[in-house]
Design an enzyme around this catalytic site. Structure first.
Site, PDB file in Angstrom:
ATOM      1  N   TRP A 102       0.841  -1.207   0.000  1.00  0.00           N
ATOM      2  CA  TRP A 102       0.000   0.000   0.000  1.00  0.00           C
ATOM      3  C   TRP A 102       0.871   1.250   0.000  1.00  0.00           C
ATOM      4  CZ3 TRP A 102      -1.390   3.310   4.523  1.00  0.00           C
ATOM      5  CH2 TRP A 102      -0.623   3.042   5.652  1.00  0.00           C
ATOM      6  N   ASP A 103       2.166   1.060   0.235  1.00  0.00           N
ATOM      7  CA  ASP A 103       3.126   2.158   0.160  1.00  0.00           C
ATOM      8  C   ASP A 103       2.953   2.968  -1.120  1.00  0.00           C
ATOM      9  OD1 ASP A 103       3.972   0.086   1.863  1.00  0.00           O
ATOM     10  OD2 ASP A 103       6.040   0.773   1.778  1.00  0.00           O
ATOM     11  N   GLU A 149       1.534  -1.438  12.998  1.00  0.00           N
ATOM     12  CA  GLU A 149       1.621  -2.897  13.081  1.00  0.00           C
ATOM     13  C   GLU A 149       2.143  -3.366  14.435  1.00  0.00           C
ATOM     14  OE1 GLU A 149       4.012  -3.344   9.600  1.00  0.00           O
ATOM     15  OE2 GLU A 149       2.308  -3.821   8.310  1.00  0.00           O
ATOM     16  N   LYS A 162       4.280   1.985  15.951  1.00  0.00           N
ATOM     17  CA  LYS A 162       5.325   1.814  14.946  1.00  0.00           C
ATOM     18  C   LYS A 162       5.339   2.980  13.964  1.00  0.00           C
ATOM     19  CE  LYS A 162       6.763  -1.448  11.311  1.00  0.00           C
ATOM     20  NZ  LYS A 162       6.275  -2.519  10.426  1.00  0.00           N
ATOM     21  N   GLN A 163       4.185   3.340  13.483  1.00  0.00           N
ATOM     22  CA  GLN A 163       4.112   4.383  12.481  1.00  0.00           C
ATOM     23  C   GLN A 163       2.754   5.068  12.580  1.00  0.00           C
ATOM     24  OE1 GLN A 163       4.009   1.485   8.938  1.00  0.00           O
ATOM     25  NE2 GLN A 163       2.865   3.220   8.183  1.00  0.00           N
TER      26      GLN A 163
END
Lengths: 768, 768
Positions: free
Chosen positions: A359-360, A487, A599-600
């Site tokens: 999906w990046d 994640e 994480k992000q």
């Protein structure tokens, strides 16, 4: 973090060889020309640690899945872009002893990637046991004008050596992937031929049947023609290897160059029957034109690309070097010349992530292409459109309606096999819908949406509508058992971001359907007919959007990342001993999962996507809560946070976060660049400048800017295209200049002012 | 479900061969004698589908872990009990053509496991192309008196065949595991020897260095000595294979038997230097005693075992057959003769689960041994005590204090590698603590608890105390990110069962410490000194037990299996189309996870463990809610539910659930017996009779019974030992009889009545 390379505006320069960092530098010195690419490993034999890798875009192999405990629905294969015929190899012997930087003595090792000209040079002085010295200089480039051609040169200059230097340029098909799950070899040989003029090796992948014909020609040029060079050329071949052995007796002062030209053609582009002929013909043409002309046309193409894509920064040479490195690698990987391709997270720089699509692409790479060349962005949209049927199959495998795009894919088939990701990180569907919206909003071009995108939107909406759970007691819709962009939490209920993307997709789909109906009643009817869409479905979608549940923390006035997040022990990253970072290298997985650390970007990712939905105070409260708990252990995270920080006026924070992304690989920030570079983060760096520092957005159908000058920068400048116009934006301490380089007059908004742009006229405003 | 075997009280009889079910029947016809065991695969070559397996208790190999995506903390190895030297092999040729039931013609195939005598017999009539017929009868048993000895016989009876029959008995060390992760071979050859009298093959496992010497002798016996049998015996050997070739020219009516005696000794029991000598000596002794005597002493031992362990059921022959099969397999696998061993979930019947130890031992197998022979139960407790240091290492790997027993192990090292299980299914620690309590309560013997168990309890308590999360806003302790016994939910917060077990362990540990202090002040002081236990720790434990959070559903008056369970879509199993069951074969994992369906007892497991904590109405409400949502896709589930159903008077339900467990393998209920039998479920079947139908428990330090007669049974009877006494309990329609067979007088409680038992006197009460 490391500071390995010399600061330079246009070059990445390494002085001195660090064998313990060889995989890292190999990654950094990756070259690519969209069609093929390779890591910066050596031409000559090297017995030290190395990850050789030459990859051909779109040539993949379905490696058997490795899994400890099988779960229903796991894919059987993981498609990998694979290491292919080694065509850079030029073994060297000096008086019969192999030159090998792991064992030979040498000094003045230097490697230089010239980004302006797209060429990699490496040189060192070999030193012999009795003080002999020979200078070796290797040069390579992958032609940007002839995508099948690679050019290599080795210059040998004997300072004081008398003896025999042997060069053995070859093609070697006996290559493997380090990450092959069961040590399998992916290639079989089809043909090998060797004449005095041309070497040819044709290999084919098992299962997928991609055939690759590689042709090579070599020539020796004496740089001191006055001194004869009695070189001997012999043919060499072995199983899956063809090459030449040049034995060159030299005396002190001798200087000569070996040129190696290679043509690589694949059955993706040419009929198998013609493949070898085509390779030979392309090689012959290249030979006839010669190395120098090939280089000149390659440089010219690159200069033209830089003219379009360069970001010029003054006052911070490392920032300048960093962003050019990002742009160079992005364009080397994907510049839209082949719409069947997409952007693997590592490009041509490694095996990790299999070179496949995440999906990046939609969430992070898309804006770079959208703002510079919307046609490329459209190609990326079509890539997913072509895979819609597979996405429907994928949803069906999970027992669900509609389409679920895979987490990881090359050809549309899901390749990933962690249940918490494969089956649950379904927010990816949202990014794919969002890219359609993003494209349509930016370009003003509704044709993709109405002719193609809407079909994707309908199927994604069907997926969401089937995936939600109605909660009768609370009278709301929930999405249970998902993994959000963060994640570091798995299998949670009601990830705010996922719920937001799901509901937004439903709304956007309904709106787009209405648009189609308004625009073209007949087309709308045909579309309804084709998709079998019912009024009942549409009603259900509306109800879901109205009754979607969004977790919220009343006392803090923030969105809750997901249900139960607030039951965690609430620490901030600053509380952690630095020795425990990155968490993913120090903590067991369960500890990470039950911690509050992120994480992000997750909630912040949603705030990033929809600036118009949330007021500044809401964004600020959420940012203040979540950013300090975010460890940014994904390369995707800092750029998104930087942009949102810019929007809420956190300039220092925005710049600090930008620094983590712009030189992520050059400074090996996450100590993982040995596996390959982080292309997605590179696109994010560009976006952090353009959307963050420059504040570019489309609001009310108007292009808007709100630039500021971050950190120590004294100015920055970049170009974009927008609805048929080309603009240059330059920001310095005093003023913001916007120049309409091409296209019709246009009114944009800078800060809060409407600014009318006329062709070839530069408008300036005071920088705020 | 299948009904493959003939109903018989003492035998498992298969008539007719079903090659498509060969793995299933191979599992069923497993034999074992604690030291070794084997699946019911054929002596002669068989080219059809088969899973050959001969396993040696405690001989394992650390196979490299297979995982798709590595998580910090995963173990590098999975210890497997491995397929070892094939010593049953007897290849057969008829006029030079191999006898192979996959290709040869035959009739009257019959296999019979005689559980009373512990012997497997297989026979069929081979039919030749011209109507020739030969009867083959194979017999095998593993001596229960000489654990290293296996005996095989093939009887050949030519009905009308004239020609040459060749028999080739051999030992073959070239064996593999089907589940080897990377196709690795686990054994290397140490030695092979072959003389006219003895064949010997010595193999050793790589890495773990277990050496196994197998010695074999064979002899041919003419059953019609009046007709000479001019057999020729030749020596045969190959790499890792030794054997004999008997060529026997026969005429119609000829009848002869080949005996094959085997001695298998491992370096677990004997010094490596003596291993071959010992095998030879044991073989020589067996040879001298002869096949018939070996069989007689084996039978006698088995009869004595049945005398102790048999459960006699009348009125339901299939129930009788089922429970005897359970007992037979349990005692074949583990009867306590080697305290270094434990009970793998598949025993000697397959590779699945690696033959290693799960929490199944303490939670499900333990009562069977505890009630029949507490010494064996004590051995099982010591097994964990010896692995305490490894359990502490295991906790440390997760960054936690105290001890976390592994999910799967042979030698104490964690072997499992699914994060949601390995790192999160930590309730297993609770079952290990519970077994100490269970043993102590039932036997009244506190010595294990105070001398050994307490050390385990303290370290498990330390683990729980470090693993809980204090929730300042709610002022309670939570346990975040766990997987409960119901593995159809992963990574949940506050699994009610886990929280219960954690708090209970803390309380039990504190109580046991107080007991030690009361009993022996000096020993207590030494214990505190050894463990470094502080008052602060004890206070913290008390606080945790007081403030433990237990999810509860107010409106239903039930415990919530875990946080957010009630947000699921609440269906019952009866709502599901039967075609979708079992869910684990039809639904993708995410769908299972977000559904309300429960794999195995979870809340009910807690109710089962602590009947005194919960009143009958509470148990009933929870049972009524959870059981209809439980798919019982673990073989561990039905027996626990059956017992709890018995307790709350749900007799029909209890019996229905019992039926799912007692003949689980014989009827291949879950269609997964091909992988091996379900030993844990077998123990559960026994417990469902004794704790469920007979209502056995210890209450207020008194043995209590509350028997009823389930389903169509007309009577049942079993024996238990209790604190030095031996009792026989017999239940029929009219009366409950309790006979004190051995030991001092004892007062027990039957229903609500105190019943004084005198030696050799049978007390009877009316059955309620």
């Amino acid at each position: 973090m490391t500071h390995r390379f010399i600061d330079d505006e246009w070059k990445i320069i390494e002085e001195g060889f660090a064998p313990e960092e060889s995989r890292f530098t190999e990654s950094i010195f990756t070259l690519g020309n969209e069609h093929m690419g390779l890591r910066g490993f050596f031409e000559e034999r090297y017995t030290g640690d190395s990850l050789p890798g030459i990859y051909l875009a779109g040539v993949y192999y379905p490696d058997k899945t490795k899994v400890g405990w099988w779960k229903n629905g796991y894919p059987e294969y993981f498609a990998k872009v694979i290491n292919s015929t080694n065509w850079i190899g030029i073994d060297i012997e000096i008086n019969g002893i192999p030159l090998d930087l792991a064992t030979s003595k040498f000094r003045d090792f230097r490697r230089e990637l010239d980004m302006k000209n797209g060429r990699l040079t490496r040189s060192f002085v070999w030193t012999g046991p009795r003080g002999e010295e020979i200078v070796f200089t290797f040069t390579r480039f992958l032609s940007m004008t002839r995508k099948n051609i690679a050019c290599l040169a080795v210059e040998v200059n004997s300072l004081n050596f008398n003896g025999v230097i042997t060069l053995l340029p070859y093609l070697d098909g006996d290559v493997t992937n380090e990450d092959a799950n069961y040590g399998e070899k992916f290639w079989t040989k089809i043909n090998q031929e060797l004449t005095a003029e041309t070497a040819l090796l044709t290999m084919e992948t098992k299962k997928t049947g991609f055939r690759v014909a590689t042709a090579m020609a070599t020539a020796l040029h004496n740089r001191h023609p006055e001194t004869p060079l009695p070189a001997k050329k012999e043919l060499c071949s072995a199983e899956e290897l063809v090459g030449y052995r040049y034995s060159v007796p030299v005396t002190a002062g001798a200087r000569f160059t070996l040129h190696k030209l290679v043509a690589v053609c694949t059955s993706r582009d040419f009929a198998k029957a013609d493949l070898e002929t085509t390779s030979r013909a392309k090689l012959a043409k290249a030979l006839a034109d010669g190395y120098d002309l090939l280089y000149e046309e390659h440089r010219a193409k690159l200069h033209a690309m830089w003219e379009e894509y360069d970001v010029v920064i003054t006052g911070d040479i490392r920032a300048q070097q960093g962003i050019r490195y990002c742009i160079f690698q992005l364009l080397s990987t994907y510049a839209g010349s082949d719409p069947r391709l997409n952007i693997g997270p590592k490009g041509f720089s490694g095996e990790k992530y299999g070179g496949v699509v995440y999906w990046d692409t939609e969430a992070f790479c898309f804006p770079f292409y959208l703002y510079t060349n919307a046609e490329i962005a459209k190609n990326l949209l079509f890539f997913r459109y072509r895979q819609l049927d597979k996405a429907k199959e994928n949803a069906a495998k999970l027992g669900l309606k509609g389409a679920l795009y895979p987490m990881v894919t090359i050809d549309g088939t899901e390749c990933h096999n962690e249940w918490e990701i494969t089956f649950e990180e379904i927010h990816r569907n949202g990014a794919i819908a969002y890219a359609i919206h993003n494209y349509t909003r930016y370009t003003g071009d509704q044709s993709y949406l109405l002719d193609y995108g809407l079909e994707i939107l309908v199927e994604i909406s069907r997926f969401w509508a089937d995936r939600v759970t109605y909660h009768p007691r609370k009278d709301c819709y929930m999405i249970l058992g998902v993994t959000g962009p963060n994640e570091y939490e798995n299998n949670v209920n009601n990830n705010w971001y996922t719920n937001l993307m799901a509901a937004w997709t439903l709304t956007y789909t309904i709106d787009s359907l209405n648009l189609l109906q308004t625009e073209n009643q007949a087309k709308y009817a045909a579309f309804i007919d084709k998709t079998g869409l019912t009024a009942e479905e549409l009603n259900q979608w509306r109800t879901i959007t109205e009754k979607m549940y969004y977790p919220y923390v009343e006392e803090l006035g923030i969105f809750e990342q997901n249900d139960l997040y607030m039951d965690k022990e609430l620490q901030v990253v600053a509380d952690l001993p630095p020795s425990e970072l990155p968490l993913n290298k120090h903590w067991s997985w369960d500890r990470i999962l039950r911690s509050c650390f992120i994480k992000q970007a997750d909630v912040v990712q949603g705030l990033y996507f929809f600036p118009e939905k949330f007021d500044r105070e809401t964004v600020r409260r959420n940012f203040d809560f979540y950013e300090p708990r975010t460890v940014h252990e994904s390369s995707l995270s800092p750029s998104v946070h930087s942009i949102v920080a810019s929007r809420i006026g956190y300039k220092d924070k925005a710049y600090a976060l930008y620094l983590r992304t712009a030189r992520l690989d050059l400074d090996n920030y996450n100590a993982d660049t040995d596996d390959g570079i982080h292309l997605t983060s590179m696109a994010g760096s560009w976006t952090a400048i353009v959307e963050g520092f420059a504040g570019l957005a489309v609001r009310n159908d108007r292009l808007t800017l709100a630039p500021y000058l971050p950190g120590p920068w004294t100015s920055y400048s970049f170009k974009i295209t927008f609805r048929g116009r080309k603009l240059r934006i330059t920001v310095d301490r005093e003023q913001v200049s916007v120049q309409l380089l091409a296209g019709a007059p246009l009114t944009i908004v800078v800060y809060d002012d409407e600014v009318a742009l006329a062709p070839d006229f530069c408008r300036t405003l005071k920088t705020r």
